[in-house]
Design a protein around this motif. Structure first.
Motif, PDB file in Angstrom:
ATOM      1  N   ARG A  34      -2.647   7.037  -0.562  1.00 32.61           N
ATOM      2  CA  ARG A  34      -2.726   8.176   0.351  1.00 32.61           C
ATOM      3  C   ARG A  34      -4.157   8.302   0.842  1.00 32.61           C
ATOM      4  NH1 ARG A  34       1.817   7.370   0.253  1.00 32.61           N
ATOM      5  NH2 ARG A  34       3.473   8.514  -0.738  1.00 32.61           N
ATOM      6  N   ASP A  35      -4.305   8.928   1.985  1.00 32.86           N
ATOM      7  CA  ASP A  35      -5.626   9.240   2.542  1.00 32.86           C
ATOM      8  C   ASP A  35      -6.519   8.016   2.706  1.00 32.86           C
ATOM      9  OD1 ASP A  35      -4.898  11.944   2.609  1.00 32.86           O
ATOM     10  OD2 ASP A  35      -5.599  12.256   0.558  1.00 32.86           O
ATOM     11  N   ILE A  36      -5.940   6.939   3.156  1.00 30.69           N
ATOM     12  CA  ILE A  36      -6.732   5.749   3.467  1.00 30.69           C
ATOM     13  C   ILE A  36      -6.279   5.252   4.837  1.00 30.69           C
ATOM     14  CG2 ILE A  36      -5.178   4.204   2.222  1.00 30.69           C
ATOM     15  CD1 ILE A  36      -7.624   2.477   1.516  1.00 30.69           C
ATOM     16  N   SER A  37      -7.232   5.008   5.698  1.00 36.55           N
ATOM     17  CA  SER A  37      -6.892   4.490   7.028  1.00 36.55           C
ATOM     18  C   SER A  37      -7.193   2.999   7.047  1.00 36.55           C
ATOM     19  CB  SER A  37      -7.682   5.220   8.112  1.00 36.55           C
ATOM     20  OG  SER A  37      -9.064   5.049   7.897  1.00 36.55           O
TER      21      SER A  37
ATOM     22  N   THR B 291       0.816  -1.229   0.000  1.00 45.37           N
ATOM     23  CA  THR B 291       0.000   0.000   0.000  1.00 45.37           C
ATOM     24  C   THR B 291       0.841   1.266   0.000  1.00 45.37           C
ATOM     25  OG1 THR B 291      -0.139   0.125   2.412  1.00 45.37           O
ATOM     26  CG2 THR B 291      -1.802  -1.220   1.278  1.00 45.37           C
TER      27      THR B 291
ATOM     28  N   ARG C 232      -9.812   1.332  -1.333  1.00 46.32           N
ATOM     29  CA  ARG C 232     -10.966   1.950  -0.681  1.00 46.32           C
ATOM     30  C   ARG C 232     -11.587   0.969   0.293  1.00 46.32           C
ATOM     31  NH1 ARG C 232     -16.060   1.904  -4.809  1.00 46.32           N
ATOM     32  NH2 ARG C 232     -15.848  -0.245  -5.485  1.00 46.32           N
TER      33      ARG C 232
END
Length: 140
Positions: free
Chosen positions: A78-81, A74, A110
């Motif tokens: 970006r911007d994924i928890s 991964t 996602r």
């Protein structure tokens, strides 16, 4: 080096890469084994599974579906928890190691919590059946 080419008209034109990014072929984790036609170096795939592990230092996630698991790199996301137990969908390219271990180099990720994986698998089977029927009808 990526070649760019101008598209559009006049001042409204835009630039795009001459080589298109492939869409991810829908596959289940159980289909990703060395005897599978999807198990090819560089294959562009879309996979869905429940997050079992995530290591921040290496940016490696492990997703599972049924008895099958897959490592996901991964580092480019970006911007994924990441939450253990949540369901994720990734699109990326398959990298096959010399020991036949597969890792998906994710370019898109996602969270898809709430998806019914049983229905997802059924819809994938119906899609493949439709595509096969359509291909057979167009060639006869």
């Amino acid at each position: 080096m990526i070649k760019l080419k101008k598209i559009g008209f006049g001042l409204c034109g835009s630039w795009m890469a001459a080589t298109a990014i492939k869409s991810g072929e829908l596959v289940t984790l159980e289909e990703l084994n060395p005897s599978s036609p999807f198990f090819k170096q560089g294959a562009s795939l879309r996979v869905t599974g429940k997050l079992q592990e995530y290591t921040v230092e290496t940016a490696i996630a492990v997703v599972a579906d049924g008895n099958a698991t897959l490592k996901i790199d991964t580092q480019h996301l970006r911007d994924i928890s990441f939450r253990i137990g949540s369901i994720y969908q990734f699109i990326g390219e398959l990298l096959i190691q010399p020991d036949n271990e597969a890792i998906l180099q994710a370019r898109v990720g996602r969270i898809v919590d709430g998806i019914d994986l049983r229905l997802y698998h059924q819809s994938l089977q119906l899609l493949r059946q439709f595509q096969a029927d359509h291909l057979n009808n167009s060639t006869s």
